[in-house]
Design an enzyme around this catalytic site. Structure first.
Site, short mmCIF file in Angstrom:
data_model
loop_
_atom_site.label_atom_id
_atom_site.label_comp_id
_atom_site.label_asym_id
_atom_site.label_seq_id
_atom_site.Cartn_x
_atom_site.Cartn_y
_atom_site.Cartn_z
N GLN A 39 -11.29 5.74 5.25
CA GLN A 39 -11.78 4.87 6.30
C GLN A 39 -11.32 3.46 6.00
O GLN A 39 -11.34 3.04 4.83
CB GLN A 39 -13.30 4.85 6.24
CG GLN A 39 -13.95 5.38 7.45
CD GLN A 39 -15.47 5.37 7.28
OE1 GLN A 39 -16.01 5.10 6.22
NE2 GLN A 39 -16.16 5.64 8.35
N GLN B 187 -9.65 10.85 9.29
CA GLN B 187 -9.67 9.55 8.62
C GLN B 187 -9.36 8.47 9.66
O GLN B 187 -8.59 8.71 10.59
CB GLN B 187 -8.71 9.48 7.42
CG GLN B 187 -7.23 9.53 7.73
CD GLN B 187 -6.67 10.94 7.89
OE1 GLN B 187 -7.35 11.83 8.38
NE2 GLN B 187 -5.42 11.13 7.51
N THR B 188 -9.99 7.31 9.51
CA THR B 188 -9.84 6.29 10.56
C THR B 188 -9.06 5.09 10.04
O THR B 188 -9.02 4.81 8.84
CB THR B 188 -11.20 5.78 11.06
OG1 THR B 188 -11.88 5.20 9.95
CG2 THR B 188 -12.03 6.90 11.65
N ASN C 41 5.52 6.13 12.73
CA ASN C 41 5.74 7.57 12.56
C ASN C 41 5.46 8.35 13.83
O ASN C 41 6.29 9.12 14.30
CB ASN C 41 4.74 8.11 11.52
CG ASN C 41 5.39 8.40 10.21
OD1 ASN C 41 6.55 8.07 10.00
ND2 ASN C 41 4.63 9.01 9.31
N TYR D 234 1.28 -1.66 -5.53
CA TYR D 234 1.04 -2.52 -4.37
C TYR D 234 -0.35 -3.13 -4.43
O TYR D 234 -0.51 -4.35 -4.38
CB TYR D 234 1.21 -1.68 -3.10
CG TYR D 234 1.09 -2.46 -1.82
CD1 TYR D 234 2.08 -3.34 -1.40
CD2 TYR D 234 -0.03 -2.30 -0.98
CE1 TYR D 234 1.97 -4.05 -0.20
CE2 TYR D 234 -0.13 -3.00 0.22
CZ TYR D 234 0.86 -3.87 0.61
OH TYR D 234 0.76 -4.55 1.79
N ASP D 235 -1.36 -2.27 -4.58
CA ASP D 235 -2.76 -2.73 -4.52
C ASP D 235 -3.06 -3.73 -5.64
O ASP D 235 -3.62 -4.81 -5.39
CB ASP D 235 -3.74 -1.55 -4.66
CG ASP D 235 -3.53 -0.47 -3.62
OD1 ASP D 235 -2.58 -0.59 -2.82
OD2 ASP D 235 -4.30 0.51 -3.61
N GLY E 269 -0.84 -5.29 -7.52
CA GLY E 269 0.08 -6.43 -7.40
C GLY E 269 -0.51 -7.48 -6.46
O GLY E 269 -0.53 -8.68 -6.77
N VAL F 112 1.65 4.32 12.85
CA VAL F 112 1.99 4.05 14.26
C VAL F 112 3.47 4.31 14.52
O VAL F 112 3.84 5.00 15.48
CB VAL F 112 1.61 2.59 14.64
CG1 VAL F 112 2.06 2.29 16.06
CG2 VAL F 112 0.11 2.38 14.52
N1 LIG Z 1 2.14 -4.85 8.49
C1 LIG Z 1 0.96 -4.62 7.98
O1 LIG Z 1 0.19 -3.83 8.52
C2 LIG Z 1 0.49 -5.34 6.74
C3 LIG Z 1 -0.81 -5.09 6.28
C4 LIG Z 1 -1.25 -5.74 5.13
C5 LIG Z 1 -0.44 -6.65 4.49
N2 LIG Z 1 0.81 -6.88 4.96
C6 LIG Z 1 1.64 -7.82 4.20
O2 LIG Z 1 2.40 -8.65 5.08
C7 LIG Z 1 3.68 -8.89 4.52
C8 LIG Z 1 4.76 -8.50 5.52
O3 LIG Z 1 4.64 -7.12 5.82
P1 LIG Z 1 5.56 -6.40 6.89
O4 LIG Z 1 4.74 -5.37 7.56
O5 LIG Z 1 6.25 -7.40 7.72
O6 LIG Z 1 6.56 -5.62 5.93
P2 LIG Z 1 8.16 -5.62 5.90
O7 LIG Z 1 8.56 -4.65 4.85
O8 LIG Z 1 8.70 -5.44 7.27
O9 LIG Z 1 8.49 -7.10 5.44
C9 LIG Z 1 8.57 -7.50 4.10
C10 LIG Z 1 9.80 -8.37 3.95
O10 LIG Z 1 9.88 -8.83 2.61
C11 LIG Z 1 11.21 -8.67 2.15
N3 LIG Z 1 11.15 -8.55 0.69
C12 LIG Z 1 10.66 -7.53 -0.05
N4 LIG Z 1 10.78 -7.80 -1.36
C13 LIG Z 1 11.37 -9.03 -1.44
C14 LIG Z 1 11.74 -9.85 -2.53
N5 LIG Z 1 11.55 -9.48 -3.80
N6 LIG Z 1 12.33 -11.05 -2.25
C15 LIG Z 1 12.54 -11.46 -0.96
N7 LIG Z 1 12.19 -10.70 0.09
C16 LIG Z 1 11.60 -9.51 -0.14
C17 LIG Z 1 11.71 -7.43 2.84
O11 LIG Z 1 13.12 -7.31 2.86
C18 LIG Z 1 11.09 -7.60 4.23
O12 LIG Z 1 11.93 -8.35 5.06
C19 LIG Z 1 3.76 -8.10 3.22
O13 LIG Z 1 3.46 -8.97 2.15
C20 LIG Z 1 2.67 -7.07 3.36
O14 LIG Z 1 2.15 -6.68 2.13
C21 LIG Z 1 1.30 -6.25 6.07
#
Ligand SMILES: NC(=O)c1ccc[n+]([C@@H]2O[C@H](COP(=O)([O-])OP(=O)(O)OC[C@H]3O[C@@H](n4cnc5c(N)ncnc54)[C@H](O)[C@@H]3O)[C@@H](O)[C@H]2O)c1
Length: 311
Positions: free
Chosen positions: A276, A209-210, A190, A145-146, A148, A188
């Site tokens: 943190q 941890q915060t 969870n 993830y990181d 990527g 949250v």
């Molecule tokens: N929610 C957070 O706190 C947070 C924090 C940092 C970054 N993000 C980023 O924001 C974006 C949305 O996050 P979220 O919290 O809504 O997560 P989420 O898992 O609810 O949404 C991700 C969506 O992408 C779809 N998806 C995954 N792989 C796919 C693919 N290969 N092709 C098409 N669709 C695909 C999933 O089915 C899902 O609907 C993500 O990119 C995430 O990395 C979110």
């Protein structure tokens, strides 16, 4: 003016709120999702709206559509989901970015990337500003993830420098709200699910941890503002809520607001879990005239209300 807007990951937590907001503003919205973590329930209320279209598609494959703007959100966001198939996670970030940037280049669309605070890894500086390069393990269980997301940022900036693609890169910090996945292991959701079920609330490590928590409405507001801000402001920009809470404090607030009788239990800290994490949002404030408005208690109340209907 009506814009044709593509939202990848549009059936996910953030994506579904974004689609909703873009429709309210009178846009024509194309939601693309492979439903890995997203769900039709999240967008069921939008189906039937003539300005909303849904395509089941995996962003690791090219997509040919005519749009004015692309919000690239597709990617599982919680460790339990992104570690399920780590190779696919990296492909989603990297091939997904290449495909969406290629599309943006062809059709001359503006493109927003949902990057993450995880690009900072386990940071040595606190709070993190955008010029901090991060401390990321390249071979750990979070790296799919990181790294990527880091590579996706690289691609965005190379397409901007090399091909003049109109990019926007935001580093999103922990966001919460209705439509979070109930089993995704994010703190949250969870805590709320455990509290509503009257189960023990799991705290990893000592709970000291915060994290900072941004309510979804505040986040969607700044994402849209950023996309429509001056072309010269491409980011990366931190977006999130700087209010910092320990896991212990969060658990106690969830218990109080949900009226739960749950008890706290402590488990070992998972590998590479940052101690943190807090955004410095000075740049977003300055460039986008934005700061979060929703308090943790108000946001938690809305989120608890949503989970009550799900459980
Ligand atoms: N929610 C957070 O706190 C947070 C924090 C940092 C970054 N993000 C980023 O924001 C974006 C949305 O996050 P979220 O919290 O809504 O997560 P989420 O898992 O609810 O949404 C991700 C969506 O992408 C779809 N998806 C995954 N792989 C796919 C693919 N290969 N092709 C098409 N669709 C695909 C999933 O089915 C899902 O609907 C993500 O990119 C995430 O990395 C979110």
């Amino acid at each position: 003016m009506t814009k044709k807007i593509l939202v990848t990951g549009g059936a996910g937590f953030l994506g579904s709120h974004l689609c909703e907001r873009l429709l309210v503003e009178g846009n024509d919205v194309l939601c693309v999702d492979n439903f890995f973590t997203g769900s039709k329930d999240n967008i069921a209320h939008l189906i039937g709206n003539p300005y909303f279209e849904l395509i089941r598609h995996d962003v690791t494959f090219p997509l040919f559509v005519e749009v004015d703007q692309i919000y690239n959100l597709a990617c599982p966001a919680s460790p339990v989901h992104y570690q399920f198939d780590p190779v696919q996670t990296t492909k989603t970030s990297v091939h997904g970015a290449i495909n969406m940037l290629g599309l943006a280049k062809r059709v001359k669309a503006q493109i927003f990337q949902a990057s993450t605070s995880e690009v900072y890894g386990d940071p040595e500086i606190h709070p993190q500003t955008e010029d901090y390069w991060g401390r990321v393990n390249p071979i750990g269980i979070r790296s799919c993830y990181d790294e990527g997301k880091r590579c996706a940022e690289t691609l965005f900036f190379d397409y901007w420098r090399q091909h003049k693609v109109d990019i926007k890169v935001a580093r999103i910090f922990n966001t919460y709200g209705p439509r979070m996945h109930p089993n995704d292991g994010r703190v949250v959701s969870n805590f709320i699910v455990q509290a509503l079920k009257g189960e023990d609330i799991t705290i990893y490590g000592s709970g000291q941890q915060t994290r900072s928590f941004c309510y979804v409405d505040d986040l969607i507001e700044v994402i849209v503002r950023f996309m429509n801000a001056s072309k010269d402001f491409v980011g990366p920009v931190n977006i999130g809520n700087p209010g910092e809470f320990t896991m212990l404090e969060l658990a106690e607030r969830v218990i109080a607001l949900s009226g739960s009788k749950s008890k706290l239990v402590f488990k070992p800290l998972p590998s590479d879990d940052p101690k943190q994490r807090q955004p410095d949002i000075g740049l977003a404030k300055q460039e986008l005239d934005w700061e979060p408005k929703v308090s943790l208690d108000d946001g938690l109340r809305q989120t608890i209300k949503y989970f009550e209907t799900k459980i």
